[in-house]
Design a protein around this motif. Sequence first.
Motif, PDB file in Angstrom:
ATOM      1  N   SER A  83       0.860  -1.190   0.000  1.00 55.46           N
ATOM      2  CA  SER A  83       0.000   0.000   0.000  1.00 55.46           C
ATOM      3  C   SER A  83       0.892   1.233   0.000  1.00 55.46           C
ATOM      4  O   SER A  83       2.080   1.166   0.262  1.00 55.46           O
ATOM      5  CB  SER A  83      -0.926  -0.004   1.219  1.00 55.46           C
ATOM      6  OG  SER A  83      -0.153   0.034   2.399  1.00 55.46           O
ATOM      7  N   GLY A  84       0.290   2.376  -0.340  1.00 59.02           N
ATOM      8  CA  GLY A  84       1.029   3.633  -0.334  1.00 59.02           C
ATOM      9  C   GLY A  84       1.621   3.971  -1.687  1.00 59.02           C
ATOM     10  O   GLY A  84       1.393   3.290  -2.685  1.00 59.02           O
ATOM     11  N   ASP A  85       2.423   5.037  -1.702  1.00 57.95           N
ATOM     12  CA  ASP A  85       2.968   5.536  -2.960  1.00 57.95           C
ATOM     13  C   ASP A  85       4.447   5.192  -3.126  1.00 57.95           C
ATOM     14  O   ASP A  85       5.196   5.919  -3.759  1.00 57.95           O
ATOM     15  CB  ASP A  85       2.767   7.054  -3.050  1.00 57.95           C
ATOM     16  CG  ASP A  85       2.825   7.544  -4.495  1.00 57.95           C
ATOM     17  OD1 ASP A  85       2.532   6.749  -5.397  1.00 57.95           O
ATOM     18  OD2 ASP A  85       3.176   8.714  -4.706  1.00 57.95           O
ATOM     19  N   PHE A  86       4.861   4.071  -2.546  1.00 54.14           N
ATOM     20  CA  PHE A  86       6.274   3.703  -2.602  1.00 54.14           C
ATOM     21  C   PHE A  86       6.557   2.595  -3.595  1.00 54.14           C
ATOM     22  O   PHE A  86       7.697   2.199  -3.782  1.00 54.14           O
ATOM     23  CB  PHE A  86       6.766   3.285  -1.216  1.00 54.14           C
ATOM     24  CG  PHE A  86       6.516   4.342  -0.187  1.00 54.14           C
ATOM     25  CD1 PHE A  86       7.221   5.529  -0.210  1.00 54.14           C
ATOM     26  CD2 PHE A  86       5.557   4.162   0.790  1.00 54.14           C
ATOM     27  CE1 PHE A  86       6.984   6.520   0.736  1.00 54.14           C
ATOM     28  CE2 PHE A  86       5.311   5.149   1.735  1.00 54.14           C
ATOM     29  CZ  PHE A  86       6.028   6.325   1.710  1.00 54.14           C
ATOM     30  N   GLY A  87       5.535   2.074  -4.216  1.00 54.92           N
ATOM     31  CA  GLY A  87       5.749   0.980  -5.151  1.00 54.92           C
ATOM     32  C   GLY A  87       6.369  -0.202  -4.442  1.00 54.92           C
ATOM     33  O   GLY A  87       6.068  -0.502  -3.298  1.00 54.92           O
ATOM     34  N   ALA A  88       7.284  -0.865  -5.128  1.00 49.87           N
ATOM     35  CA  ALA A  88       7.907  -2.086  -4.599  1.00 49.87           C
ATOM     36  C   ALA A  88       9.215  -1.796  -3.875  1.00 49.87           C
ATOM     37  O   ALA A  88       9.946  -2.717  -3.517  1.00 49.87           O
ATOM     38  CB  ALA A  88       8.146  -3.066  -5.743  1.00 49.87           C
ATOM     39  N   ARG A  89       9.515  -0.528  -3.645  1.00 51.58           N
ATOM     40  CA  ARG A  89      10.803  -0.139  -3.052  1.00 51.58           C
ATOM     41  C   ARG A  89      11.105  -0.898  -1.757  1.00 51.58           C
ATOM     42  O   ARG A  89      12.220  -1.382  -1.558  1.00 51.58           O
ATOM     43  CB  ARG A  89      10.799   1.362  -2.796  1.00 51.58           C
ATOM     44  CG  ARG A  89      12.152   1.902  -2.410  1.00 51.58           C
ATOM     45  CD  ARG A  89      12.145   3.393  -2.133  1.00 51.58           C
ATOM     46  NE  ARG A  89      11.213   4.123  -2.953  1.00 51.58           N
ATOM     47  CZ  ARG A  89      10.618   5.246  -2.588  1.00 51.58           C
ATOM     48  NH1 ARG A  89      10.851   5.763  -1.400  1.00 51.58           N
ATOM     49  NH2 ARG A  89       9.790   5.871  -3.394  1.00 51.58           N
ATOM     50  N   ASP A  90      10.118  -0.996  -0.851  1.00 50.23           N
ATOM     51  CA  ASP A  90      10.362  -1.668   0.428  1.00 50.23           C
ATOM     52  C   ASP A  90      10.716  -3.140   0.237  1.00 50.23           C
ATOM     53  O   ASP A  90      11.629  -3.645   0.884  1.00 50.23           O
ATOM     54  CB  ASP A  90       9.150  -1.545   1.349  1.00 50.23           C
ATOM     55  CG  ASP A  90       9.049  -0.173   1.996  1.00 50.23           C
ATOM     56  OD1 ASP A  90      10.013   0.607   1.878  1.00 50.23           O
ATOM     57  OD2 ASP A  90       8.000   0.110   2.607  1.00 50.23           O
TER      58      ASP A  90
END
Length: 193
Positions: A156-163
């Motif tokens: 969820s959120g606006d970070f895409g798959a970065r995490d």
Amino acid sequence: MKNIAVLVLAAGKSSRMKTPKQLVKIGTNFLLEHVLSKSKCINTNHVYCVLGANEALIRREISATNVHFIYNPNFNEGLSSSIVSGISEIEMKPQNYDAVFILLGDQPAIEKTYLKAMIALFSENESKIIASNYRGKLGVPAIFPKNYFSELKKMSGDFGARDILNKNSDVLSLKKQTNFIDIDTEEDLQTFK
């Protein structure tokens, strides 16, 4: 080559561009057409493009054969919602994909040779995520094996798959670099041109 779905994320509102950036002209083609064309060098008949804001306008203007468009009604929730929409749709397809190759619809300068090198690295390491290296930070374009689909759908959120990319030890990246410029503003567009 493994059965890889290509997922182009292009659902954003283009708030910094103040016009649908998917439809800004670069030469004779729209920005999104440049990215979709490069996507087809990965897997000609298995390109999926997630749209959200301005979906009807973009669909009217973009001439892209063999592209399967997916509408993300939750595009206001950020980049992750487009990945969730795309993966959910891809999982329902009868092709039973082994992996998904995620690209951004606003990165027209990435070279086809770079994308093909990512595929080659994945072919040798099919259980690993293949990501792009942005000076020490991992990001997309990236290839995710099928066993990561359920994790991608929980984002969820606006970070895409970065995490997922930066917290995972099972990620490889190319030594080779490419032009990762994002076209987010009019200045970005002029710099790219």
